[in-house]
Design a protein around this motif. Sequence first.
Motif, PDB file in Angstrom:
ATOM      1  N   UNK A  37      37.361  44.379  41.801  1.00 31.00           N
ATOM      2  CA  UNK A  37      37.742  44.534  40.402  1.00 31.00           C
ATOM      3  C   UNK A  37      36.566  44.422  39.459  1.00 31.00           C
ATOM      4  N   UNK A  38      36.766  43.748  38.321  1.00 33.72           N
ATOM      5  CA  UNK A  38      35.733  43.592  37.305  1.00 33.72           C
ATOM      6  C   UNK A  38      35.137  42.193  37.398  1.00 33.72           C
ATOM      7  N   UNK A  39      33.833  42.105  37.264  1.00 33.44           N
ATOM      8  CA  UNK A  39      33.188  40.807  37.305  1.00 33.44           C
ATOM      9  C   UNK A  39      32.993  40.316  38.727  1.00 33.44           C
ATOM     10  N   UNK A  40      32.958  38.985  38.880  1.00 33.01           N
ATOM     11  CA  UNK A  40      32.707  38.380  40.185  1.00 33.01           C
ATOM     12  C   UNK A  40      33.892  38.607  41.128  1.00 33.01           C
ATOM     13  N   UNK A  41      33.641  39.060  42.366  1.00 29.09           N
ATOM     14  CA  UNK A  41      34.744  39.267  43.316  1.00 29.09           C
ATOM     15  C   UNK A  41      35.489  37.954  43.590  1.00 29.09           C
TER      16      UNK A  41
ATOM     17  N   UNK B 192      43.327  44.691  39.199  1.00 27.42           N
ATOM     18  CA  UNK B 192      42.035  45.292  38.840  1.00 27.42           C
ATOM     19  C   UNK B 192      41.610  46.427  39.770  1.00 27.42           C
ATOM     20  N   UNK B 193      42.182  46.484  40.962  1.00 25.10           N
ATOM     21  CA  UNK B 193      41.762  47.520  41.913  1.00 25.10           C
ATOM     22  C   UNK B 193      42.187  47.188  43.325  1.00 25.10           C
ATOM     23  N   UNK B 194      41.490  47.769  44.289  1.00 25.88           N
ATOM     24  CA  UNK B 194      41.843  47.573  45.688  1.00 25.88           C
ATOM     25  C   UNK B 194      41.475  46.171  46.172  1.00 25.88           C
TER      26      UNK B 194
END
Length: 206
Positions: A33-37, A71-73
């Motif tokens: 996603x965005x920022x730190x995983x 945020x995503x996958x």
Amino acid sequence: MALYTPRHFAGSDLREAIALIQAYGFATLVTAGHGEPQVTHLPLLWAAGGDHGVLEGHMARANPHWQRFADGHTLAIFHGPHAYVSPSWYVQPELQVPTWNYATVHATGTVEVIDDRDAKLDLVDRSAAVYEAGSACPWTRGVDGERLEALLRNIVAFRMPISRLDAKFKMSQNKTAADRAGVIARLEASGDTVQREVGRWMAAHE
């Protein structure tokens, strides 16, 4: 989130990948996603559905990871048996270098949070049943009432339909038959149960 997999080690059998997930269900869950995983270590269940199946699990509501699912996958990494392989186990050890044999499955998908209270409880009970199955005196849930409701409020349950499944079984398939036989013999003769398991995996992956 690609997994580097030379053709010798590619696991193309979906059944083998699922078997590893079910046998080694404690996974590393990663959402970029965005920022730190966000990274969480937790047990996951595999269930039938879609082309590759569905993963189900739950985590503490206090864990910020679940808030990043949108945020995503998300990637779930399952580690099977693994062991060090010494050059001394080969026919010509002076021509070899140390390596590591291992089996792993990477499952990718988009996570869906389970808000339904009964579905959440069902998942928790099924998870316990799976891991209590081998016990001589399996535990069953006795918690009920407000105590149970409080516990359910403090967890977030989720499911992840698997959109991509990558399996890698690095079991010396790129070595000669004689070298493989030497490695298998040393692993199977080990006093370590994990090393013996790797020997059995090697024998199954010519």
